[in-house]
Design an enzyme around this catalytic site. Structure first.
Site, PDB file in Angstrom:
ATOM      1  CG  HIS A 156      -1.688  -1.207   1.460  1.00 48.62           C
ATOM      2  ND1 HIS A 156      -2.915  -1.470   0.895  1.00 48.62           N
ATOM      3  CD2 HIS A 156      -1.364  -2.318   2.176  1.00 48.62           C
ATOM      4  CE1 HIS A 156      -3.338  -2.662   1.286  1.00 48.62           C
ATOM      5  NE2 HIS A 156      -2.397  -3.209   2.049  1.00 48.62           N
ATOM      6  CE  LYS A 283      11.104  18.845 -10.590  1.00 50.58           C
ATOM      7  NZ  LYS A 283       9.895  19.185 -11.336  1.00 50.58           N
ATOM      8  CD  GLU A 290       8.291  11.444 -15.033  1.00 49.23           C
ATOM      9  OE1 GLU A 290       7.588  12.007 -14.196  1.00 49.23           O
ATOM     10  OE2 GLU A 290       9.134  12.053 -15.708  1.00 49.23           O
TER      11      GLU A 290
END
Ligand code: ARG
Length: 461
Positions: A156, A283, A290
């Protein structure tokens, strides 16, 4: 002129011609078409359509055509031929004249395209198999390096129990192994040759279809011509295998995106495989992962499209089939690319072992061990689970790990707890206790590593 010009009195509408042409997609079958055409030319000797000498000339010319393509792909891309079959036939006739016109004796494009597709799938499957094995090797390398690197294991997305990075790698090796076996399964179905099926009902020429199959590297020929020219199950098979495998690569990507996020942060992706933001200078984005996760959709799209394409088609050949190649090529190209990319990612990660260890320690992931300890002291598991849960609440209240709580505090929750509890609560003990087949203990991991090394070694020799 088109192949079928004789029956027609009007010219083909220019827009329909463009709409009907498939050369810009099916040119990728050139090697397979040349292979099956050479085999077919050999069979034409058996039925006295070609002499040995004529067959040799056709074979040499077909090889020459392939070479022209290899030298300059534009020779195909700039042609206005309908498809790869007609392009090759036209090239053949242009080069050797009348003799070239004999190659289609007894052969239909319906059986030819089915044969070529199977040959292409066989070639591509072998490449994919190699890539899967390569990726397993890269996982194995990481698994060997990180046998002692403890990381949190999640359910989870909550810290559940400690594991090692090695163990995590082994999980993906298992998934890839199932992917590999699935590809091998599809190859079995790819091994039956449809050639000699004619347009739908077999050929009127007395040819040896088994011999023809062997000439192309198939192990046997198919049974029923009606089925053979309209069977595309093998495309569904291989795209299903691709889809399942992409699901594995997508989960792998998701794991690493999470592990390398600012919040979790026990894995760093090398600069060479990350990209920056055009606005935010700080960043460093995991685009590569992705993209693997995102490209999965293209493979699923291919699988869904082929299923929808085939559903409800009457027997046997229908022009709808022409669309199948687009999906097949797209799906398998993406899969091949993503197998490569996943390996590149794995070769370019850095583990922060201290951070991973700390995260594993922090999540109260030894609470199950505490419950098991209580069971060993005679408490039933359900009660032990409850007691351990209460102790976790106490630890949270005191902002401590379970193992930092005083023995006096622990005994308040359960009298059977003694000094020896602390040795059960270390991360190392949590791992070592899981010493069953498939468990996370050092001994089990070593067994798995040995087994996988042997399997990969056998595959190579
Ligand atoms: N380009 C066609 C395909 O991909 C080849 C077979 C054509 N057969 C026919 N009967 N029109 O399916």
């Amino acid at each position: 002129m088109s192949l079928w010009g004789g029956r027609f009195t009007k010219l083909t509408h220019a827009k329909f011609k463009k709409f009907n042409n498939s050369l810009n997609v099916d040119y990728r079958l050139i090697k397979d078409d040349i292979k099956s055409s050479i085999a077919w030319s050999k069979i034409l000797i058996d039925i006295q359509i070609l002499t040995d000498k004529e067959q040799k000339l056709i074979e040499q010319t077909l090889q020459w055509i392939l070479q022209q393509y290899i030298n300059d792909i534009n020779i195909i891309l700039t042609s206005d031929a309908e498809d790869i079959h007609s392009w090759i036939e036209t090239m053949l006739i242009n080069k050797i004249g009348e003799l070239g016109k004999k190659i289609y004796t007894g052969r239909s494009r319906n059986e030819q395209i089915a044969t070529n597709l199977k040959l292409w799938c066989k070639r591509k499957s072998k490449i994919i198999l190699k890539k899967i094995i390569q990726l397993q090797h890269i996982f194995l390398h990481q698994a060997c390096l990180h046998q002692n690197t403890i990381i949190p294991g999640y359910t989870h997305l909550q810290r559940a129990q400690p594991i090692t990075f090695s163990y995590w790698c082994l999980a993906y090796i298992e998934m890839l192994e199932r992917d590999r076996l699935r590809v091998l399964d599809t190859i079995k179905h790819l091994n039956l040759s449809p050639l000699g099926s004619g347009a739908i009902a077999g050929t009127s020429w007395n040819i040896d279809r088994k011999k023809l199959a062997l000439l192309m590297g198939f192990s046997d020929c198919t049974n029923n011509a009606l089925d053979s020219v309209s069977d595309r199950d093998f495309i569904i098979d291989i795209l299903s295998a691709a889809s399942i495998s992409m699901m594995h690569l997508s989960r792998f990507s998701e794991d690493l995106i999470f592990y390398s996020s600012g919040e979790v942060n026990f894995i760093e992706l090398s600069d060479s495989i990350t990209s920056g933001s055009s606005l935010m200078p700080q960043k460093k984005n995991p685009d590569i992962l992705e993209l693997i996760r995102g490209k999965c959709s293209g493979v699923y799209g291919s699988l869904c499209s082929i299923l929808i394409l085939l559903k409800g088609l009457p027997l046997s050949y229908n022009k709808d089939f022409q669309e199948d190649k687009k999906y097949l090529f797209q799906g398998l190209d993406i899969w091949e690319d993503c197998l490569d990319m996943s390996g590149i990612v794995l070769n370019n990660i850095q583990l922060n072992e201290v951070r991973a260890n700390k995260l594993a320690q922090e999540g109260y992931s030894n609470a199950t061990e505490l419950a098991d300890y209580l069971v060993r002291k005679g408490i039933s598991f359900r009660d032990a689970h409850h007691i351990s849960g209460n102790i976790v609440v106490e630890a949270i209240r005191q902002n401590k790990y379970i193992e930092e709580l005083d023995l006096l505090v622990l005994t308040k929750y359960c009298k059977v707890i003694e000094q020896d509890v602390y040795q059960f609560l270390t991360l190392e003990s949590c791992l070592e206790k899981k010493d069953v087949i498939g468990g996370v203990s050092k001994r089990q991991i070593k067994n798995s590593l040995d087994f996988i090394k042997k399997r990969l070694y056998c595959l190579e020799s």
